[in-house]
Design an enzyme around this catalytic site. Sequence first.
Site, mmCIF file in Angstrom:
data_model
loop_
_atom_site.group_PDB
_atom_site.id
_atom_site.type_symbol
_atom_site.label_atom_id
_atom_site.label_comp_id
_atom_site.label_asym_id
_atom_site.label_seq_id
_atom_site.Cartn_x
_atom_site.Cartn_y
_atom_site.Cartn_z
ATOM 1 N N CYS A 1 -11.630 3.309 -0.003
ATOM 2 C CA CYS A 1 -10.289 3.686 0.471
ATOM 3 C C CYS A 1 -9.974 2.741 1.608
ATOM 4 O O CYS A 1 -10.845 2.456 2.438
ATOM 5 C CB CYS A 1 -10.284 5.137 0.958
ATOM 6 S SG CYS A 1 -8.783 5.587 1.877
ATOM 7 N N THR A 2 -8.736 2.255 1.661
ATOM 8 C CA THR A 2 -8.407 1.209 2.640
ATOM 9 C C THR A 2 -8.456 1.701 4.090
ATOM 10 O O THR A 2 -8.511 0.898 5.010
ATOM 11 C CB THR A 2 -7.016 0.600 2.346
ATOM 12 O OG1 THR A 2 -6.078 1.665 2.153
ATOM 13 C CG2 THR A 2 -7.062 -0.276 1.115
ATOM 14 N N HIS A 3 -8.433 3.024 4.308
ATOM 15 C CA HIS A 3 -8.587 3.540 5.678
ATOM 16 C C HIS A 3 -10.027 3.447 6.175
ATOM 17 O O HIS A 3 -10.274 3.350 7.372
ATOM 18 C CB HIS A 3 -8.184 5.020 5.752
ATOM 19 C CG HIS A 3 -6.713 5.268 5.714
ATOM 20 N ND1 HIS A 3 -5.964 5.110 4.572
ATOM 21 C CD2 HIS A 3 -5.850 5.696 6.676
ATOM 22 C CE1 HIS A 3 -4.701 5.426 4.835
ATOM 23 N NE2 HIS A 3 -4.612 5.779 6.102
ATOM 24 N N ASP B 1 0.863 -1.181 0.000
ATOM 25 C CA ASP B 1 0.000 0.000 0.000
ATOM 26 C C ASP B 1 0.900 1.231 0.000
ATOM 27 O O ASP B 1 2.090 1.150 0.283
ATOM 28 C CB ASP B 1 -0.890 -0.021 1.253
ATOM 29 C CG ASP B 1 -1.826 1.181 1.325
ATOM 30 O OD1 ASP B 1 -2.507 1.464 0.325
ATOM 31 O OD2 ASP B 1 -1.873 1.853 2.366
ATOM 32 N N SER B 2 0.285 2.385 -0.283
ATOM 33 C CA SER B 2 1.049 3.634 -0.254
ATOM 34 C C SER B 2 1.435 4.014 1.175
ATOM 35 O O SER B 2 2.281 4.879 1.379
ATOM 36 C CB SER B 2 0.218 4.759 -0.876
ATOM 37 O OG SER B 2 -1.021 4.870 -0.196
ATOM 38 N N GLU C 1 -5.690 8.381 10.808
ATOM 39 C CA GLU C 1 -4.251 8.296 11.101
ATOM 40 C C GLU C 1 -3.865 9.049 12.369
ATOM 41 O O GLU C 1 -2.891 8.701 13.038
ATOM 42 C CB GLU C 1 -3.440 8.797 9.902
ATOM 43 C CG GLU C 1 -3.542 7.857 8.716
ATOM 44 C CD GLU C 1 -2.435 8.053 7.701
ATOM 45 O OE1 GLU C 1 -1.558 8.918 7.901
ATOM 46 O OE2 GLU C 1 -2.459 7.339 6.688
ATOM 47 N N TYR D 1 -0.287 8.503 -2.782
ATOM 48 C CA TYR D 1 -0.201 8.184 -4.204
ATOM 49 C C TYR D 1 -1.217 8.981 -5.024
ATOM 50 O O TYR D 1 -1.051 9.154 -6.221
ATOM 51 C CB TYR D 1 -0.469 6.688 -4.431
ATOM 52 C CG TYR D 1 0.728 5.781 -4.182
ATOM 53 C CD1 TYR D 1 1.880 6.243 -3.563
ATOM 54 C CD2 TYR D 1 0.685 4.451 -4.572
ATOM 55 C CE1 TYR D 1 2.952 5.402 -3.337
ATOM 56 C CE2 TYR D 1 1.754 3.595 -4.360
ATOM 57 C CZ TYR D 1 2.893 4.072 -3.740
ATOM 58 O OH TYR D 1 3.952 3.233 -3.530
ATOM 59 N N GLY D 2 -2.285 9.421 -4.380
ATOM 60 C CA GLY D 2 -3.399 10.031 -5.088
ATOM 61 C C GLY D 2 -3.041 11.235 -5.934
ATOM 62 O O GLY D 2 -3.685 11.505 -6.942
ATOM 63 N N CYS E 1 -4.216 -0.970 -2.283
ATOM 64 C CA CYS E 1 -4.268 0.488 -2.449
ATOM 65 C C CYS E 1 -5.191 0.753 -3.626
ATOM 66 O O CYS E 1 -4.987 0.195 -4.701
ATOM 67 C CB CYS E 1 -2.866 1.014 -2.734
ATOM 68 S SG CYS E 1 -2.793 2.727 -3.277
ATOM 69 N N ASN E 2 -6.229 1.557 -3.400
ATOM 70 C CA ASN E 2 -7.199 1.816 -4.468
ATOM 71 C C ASN E 2 -6.549 2.508 -5.662
ATOM 72 O O ASN E 2 -6.803 2.151 -6.816
ATOM 73 C CB ASN E 2 -8.351 2.659 -3.929
ATOM 74 C CG ASN E 2 -9.313 1.836 -3.110
ATOM 75 O OD1 ASN E 2 -10.259 1.259 -3.636
ATOM 76 N ND2 ASN E 2 -9.069 1.750 -1.816
ATOM 77 N N THR E 3 -5.692 3.502 -5.402
ATOM 78 C CA THR E 3 -5.058 4.259 -6.487
ATOM 79 C C THR E 3 -4.170 3.355 -7.341
ATOM 80 O O THR E 3 -4.258 3.341 -8.562
ATOM 81 C CB THR E 3 -4.228 5.428 -5.923
ATOM 82 O OG1 THR E 3 -5.064 6.220 -5.087
ATOM 83 C CG2 THR E 3 -3.674 6.299 -7.028
#
Length: 273
Positions: free
Chosen positions: A187-189, A13-14, A155, A45-46, A76-78
């Site tokens: 989004c993974t968050h 992931d980013s 975060e 990354y976005g 990571c979605n991006t």
Amino acid sequence: MMNKKTAPVGVFDSGVGGLTVAREISRQLPDENIVYFGDTARVPYGSKSQNTIIRFSEQIIRFLKTKEVKVIVIACNTASALALDAVKDEFDIPILGVVIPGARAAVEATKNRKVGVVGTEATVQSGMYTKVIQGMNPEITVIEKACPLFVPLVEEGFKEHQVTEEVIEYYLESMRSTDIDAMILGCTHYPLLRSKIRAYMGDKIQIVNPAYETAMDLKCLLEENDMANDGTEGQHSNYSFYVSDAAEKFRKFANTVMPFDVPITNVVNIEGY
């Protein structure tokens, strides 16, 4: 070369968001070993170009291959949207992303053919979930909504804070007034805010967690290719964590996400791969 069955699953992931995918893999496939890489030096990354995302993904995959992983999950979605097709053609290893499993689950879940997607600015601007969902069923209407403050709230440890409930209401009020009956946490968050989002959106909407769907796709892929770790070796599952920067900050966050203690996080010079 290690046994294909006991070889680890590579997850990247980013940054820290992909830990929700690693957590879901550890829950659904408890016998599997995992090597996780978070690109904490180059997050987010976005805001990067597609060529840059592909280059970063190639470097990380080359690093993960040195750990003799048997499959790679782009958590990571991006990167799933912008790099998956390119790296799948380039590397001789099965590679999964998080977008297709999430999109497919939403297509299966919706009864009235109206799906909502919440994600980062980059994910929503790319329109990738709309493209994938409408590729599966052109009759589905997709409403995408960027929720950029969700990531910093998670975060910085504000998951349980009242301010998070206010931000959820601020972003999702317009979506709640539509008649969508399924919503993707794109989004993974965002799975870390799932209970609060569900409470706000109400029971009539099915919340799709792509982390869970990706873990289930991984399970199928490993079983079909006779690569699933059946646990017969009698060893405890082994998890290792690597980052490109800020190892201690990552480790502290990982301990709030993973269902076990993360004792060590290793720093890698990812530009060297």
